[in-house]
Design a protein around this motif. Structure first.
Motif, mmCIF file in Angstrom:
data_model
loop_
_atom_site.group_PDB
_atom_site.id
_atom_site.type_symbol
_atom_site.label_atom_id
_atom_site.label_comp_id
_atom_site.label_asym_id
_atom_site.label_seq_id
_atom_site.Cartn_x
_atom_site.Cartn_y
_atom_site.Cartn_z
ATOM 1 N N PRO A 142 27.540 31.012 26.288
ATOM 2 C CA PRO A 142 27.992 30.141 27.387
ATOM 3 C C PRO A 142 29.261 30.724 28.005
ATOM 4 C CG PRO A 142 28.584 29.186 25.269
ATOM 5 C CD PRO A 142 27.702 30.376 24.971
ATOM 6 N N VAL A 143 29.412 30.564 29.325
ATOM 7 C CA VAL A 143 30.646 31.026 29.968
ATOM 8 C C VAL A 143 31.614 29.858 30.069
ATOM 9 C CG1 VAL A 143 29.823 30.619 32.327
ATOM 10 C CG2 VAL A 143 31.562 32.347 31.899
ATOM 11 N N ALA A 144 31.061 28.670 30.146
ATOM 12 C CA ALA A 144 31.888 27.468 30.236
ATOM 13 C C ALA A 144 31.587 26.599 29.024
ATOM 14 C CB ALA A 144 31.562 26.714 31.519
ATOM 15 N N VAL A 145 32.636 26.058 28.431
ATOM 16 C CA VAL A 145 32.470 25.255 27.224
ATOM 17 C C VAL A 145 32.987 23.849 27.478
ATOM 18 C CG1 VAL A 145 33.099 25.006 24.802
ATOM 19 C CG2 VAL A 145 32.701 27.281 25.752
ATOM 20 N N CYS A 146 32.113 22.898 27.507
ATOM 21 C CA CYS A 146 32.508 21.501 27.620
ATOM 22 C C CYS A 146 31.286 20.676 27.276
ATOM 23 C CB CYS A 146 33.015 21.150 29.007
ATOM 24 S SG CYS A 146 31.741 21.205 30.264
ATOM 25 N N ASP A 147 31.338 19.389 27.531
ATOM 26 C CA ASP A 147 30.216 18.540 27.127
ATOM 27 C C ASP A 147 29.668 17.757 28.307
ATOM 28 O OD1 ASP A 147 32.284 16.879 27.552
ATOM 29 O OD2 ASP A 147 32.313 16.008 25.546
ATOM 30 N N ASN A 148 29.737 18.312 29.507
ATOM 31 C CA ASN A 148 29.170 17.579 30.637
ATOM 32 C C ASN A 148 28.449 18.518 31.595
ATOM 33 O OD1 ASN A 148 31.055 18.738 32.470
ATOM 34 N ND2 ASN A 148 32.594 17.301 31.720
ATOM 35 N N ILE A 149 27.860 17.936 32.614
ATOM 36 C CA ILE A 149 26.953 18.712 33.455
ATOM 37 C C ILE A 149 27.652 19.813 34.237
ATOM 38 C CG2 ILE A 149 25.191 16.930 33.689
ATOM 39 C CD1 ILE A 149 26.429 16.252 36.402
#
Lengths: 168, 438
Positions: A142-149
């Motif tokens: 993943p290039v972006a790490v978070c928990d939303n769309i």
């Protein structure tokens, strides 16, 4: 579209988000495909930096889809034009990626299908298939790490990676 | 890894009174019905095995921990014990154990043979019937004492539940460390209780989806070590690795056939779709089983080898399909809301475990092999990749919370009860349960 929860690691994308905070939404798809959309400064012609920043090295996909969207087609058309201008970059590898909202094996297959879709579009724009390679990373990079769309949409991507270049 | 097993006879003076128990497969008086929805764990006393050093206590601790984690047994606190076992060759004072409600009692002794091996004797008693249920002895090297304890726990589990145990097994998994967007993913193996972790790859390239051979000390897995993602075989003891097949594109989602002679996996086609192939490890011949313009992946054989369950998005989104082992009669079996993937056929043959995605959540569930009787065992933000214990009673999977953390392993009973974290040194994913060790 404030997605401050996103932890973004790519400098170009950070710049993009910073610009969005001021300028508001610059793309009908909420997530612009590349920094070029924002008219950021130019880089040395023919450099990988120019390709990444001005042309746009990546396209994004809808959830569980490998259809090349209209905005992504524009980016790939620009990529094709640039690659024709700088044929010394070879081979060119298209990395297919998926977001984390799928199982590991399925997402390896989905990433592969996205990479193939991007490759096929570049071929349709006149790039030799023999110059293009594909690889899938599924949801493993993943290039972006978070928990939303907002993150997931950043991670559903095909990234065109250049090898070779001016000196080689 | 040699552990020899001998039936343990009682001391001569004692045999007379218990001849009936020793001569036939006596009906257990203490029984656990593992199929009941909500059972009370069975109180059991596991005494420290007599020994000259701490080995006896270590072994009984491992046995007690195995049984406790199964959710079917409640080992009694040793502080409550009345009788101190001083001679495991004679019957215990059953009254002393009934008073503390120990339905079953395990006793034993550890001694050292002249050649340095451990001799471990153990007996299982039915305290209310006043009878010995099991008597066995094992000879094993010092390094195998944990295995001896797991074998004893399996014997107790089998005697009291009527089901095979699963404690003398190992888990191969992916050890995950480092930040999420640069995570190191290493192949690792450990005992089912988290002990004896050993790394099987160095982490320089991504390794994923390891699975055990049903017949050899061998795993198949997928790795990026050559640059291109490919399926490999790895001999666990020697570390010898081998590419599986000579396919042009990515190969992934490998599993063994039940006879261990084939690897079944997905092969990426040039058009971006994936089909299912087998490679015969002896003849090296390959057979294509699916030919859809879709993603066909995550194949898993039925235990008799006659059928294969797999994931396909040929109907628009990922669903579970079954086909005959030759690729014929492909049919969809999952019809619930959402999408389904990672089907794994139960070792008993009657169920398929799966990952389901619906309403923004992931779940682990089981269904019958015709798709009926779907039951969700666990659900959450991200839960994935079930694997069956060899007795088909327990599943392990991995779970991850939202955010920048990582996955952890969990086990859960087939009934949906007794969810337990499985210890691992770092974040961990893709567990695969071994068969019972030889």
């Amino acid at each position: 579209m404030r997605r401050s929860a996103a932890l973004i690691k790519i400098p170009a994308v950070i710049a993009l988000f910073a610009a969005l905070t001021v300028a508001g939404c610059a793309s009908k798809n909420n997530v612009p495909n590349n920094a070029a959309d924002l008219g950021l400064g130019s880089a040395t012609p023919g450099s990988t930096q120019e390709f990444t920043v001005n042309v746009g090295d990546r396209i994004f996909f809808d959830t569980d889809s490998s259809v090349v969207r209209a905005d992504a087609q524009q980016t790939l058309a620009k990529q094709a034009q640039w690659l024709k201008q700088y044929p010394n970059y070879s081979p060119v590898t298209i990395e297919g990626h998926a977001d984390e909202r799928g199982t590991r094996e399925y997402n390896l297959a989905l990433g592969a299908r996205r990479a193939a879709a991007a490759r096929d579009f570049l071929v349709s724009q006149g790039i030799a298939a023999s110059r293009l390679k594909t690889i899938s990373y599924g949801k493993e990079r993943p290039v972006a790490v978070c928990d939303n769309i907002s993150c997931w949409s950043q991670n559903r991507r095909a990234v065109t990676v250049l090898q070779g270049g001016a000196g080689s | 890894m040699k552990i020899t097993l001998r039936p343990l006879a009682l001391a001569a003076a004692f045999v007379a009174g218990f001849a009936a128990v020793l001569t036939g497969p006596a009906q257990a008086l203490v029984e656990i019905d593992v199929n009941k929805g909500n059972i009370e764990p069975l109180p059991i006393a596991i005494t420290d095995f007599l020994a000259a050093d701490a080995t006896g206590a270590e072994i009984s601790e491992i046995v007690a921990a195995d049984l406790r984690r199964s959710g079917l047994f409640a080992p009694i606190d040793k502080g409550a014990f009345i009788e101190k076992i001083s001679n495991p060759d004679v019957a215990p004072r059953f009254e002393d154990w009934k008073v503390i409600n120990a339905q079953a009692l395990a006793t034993g002794r550890v001694t050292q043979e002249a050649d340095g091996r451990l001799r471990v004797e153990f007996r299982l008693w039915d305290t209310f019937a006043g009878q010995q249920m099991l008597g066995e002895q094992f000879f094993a090297s010092q390094t195998n004492k944990r295995r001896v304890a797991h074998i004893i726990a399996d014997a107790i589990y089998e005697r009291l539940t009527g089901e095979k145990g699963y404690f003398d097994t190992r888990i191969v998994f992916i050890d995950e460390s480092g930040p999420k967007n640069q995570r190191k993913k290493r192949l690792a193996i450990m005992d089912q209780d988290g002990a004896n972790v050993r790394y099987l790859s160095d982490g320089r390239s991504i390794a994923l989806t390891p699975r055990f051979s049903p017949t050899r000390q061998e795993i198949t897995y997928m790795s990026y070590e050559s640059g291109q993602p490919k399926v490999y075989l790895l001999q666990i003891e020697t570390g010898q690795r081998e590419l599986v097949g000579n396919f042009p594109g990515m190969t992934f989602a490998p599993r063994f056939s039940p006879d261990g002679q084939k690897v079944i996996m997905s092969l990426l086609r040039d058009d971006g779709n994936s089909n299912i192939y087998t490679l015969d490890l002896r003849s090296r011949s390959t057979t294509r089983l699916t030919d859809s313009n879709a993603i066909d992946t995550s194949p898993s054989y039925s235990p008799d080898g006659n059928q294969i369950v797999f994931t396909s998005d040929r109907g628009g989104r990922a669903q579970i399909y079954v086909m005959n082992a030759d690729g014929s009669n492909q049919r969809r079996i999952s019809f619930g809301d959402g999408s389904y993937s990672t089907p794994v056929w139960s070792p008993r043959g009657d169920l398929v475990a799966f990952t389901k995605q619906t309403g923004g959540q992931f779940a682990i569930g089981v269904m019958r092999t015709d798709g009926s009787g779907e039951r969700i065992l666990s659900s959450g933000f991200l839960e994935e990749g079930p694997t069956w214990a060899p007795n088909g009673r327990v599943l392990m999977f991995f779970r991850e919370a939202a955010g920048s953390g990582g996955p952890r392993l969990y086990s859960i009973d087939l009934t949906g009860r007794n969810q337990q974290p499985v210890p691992a040194p770092n974040f961990a994913s893709d567990p695969a349960w071994s068969p019972l060790l030889e």
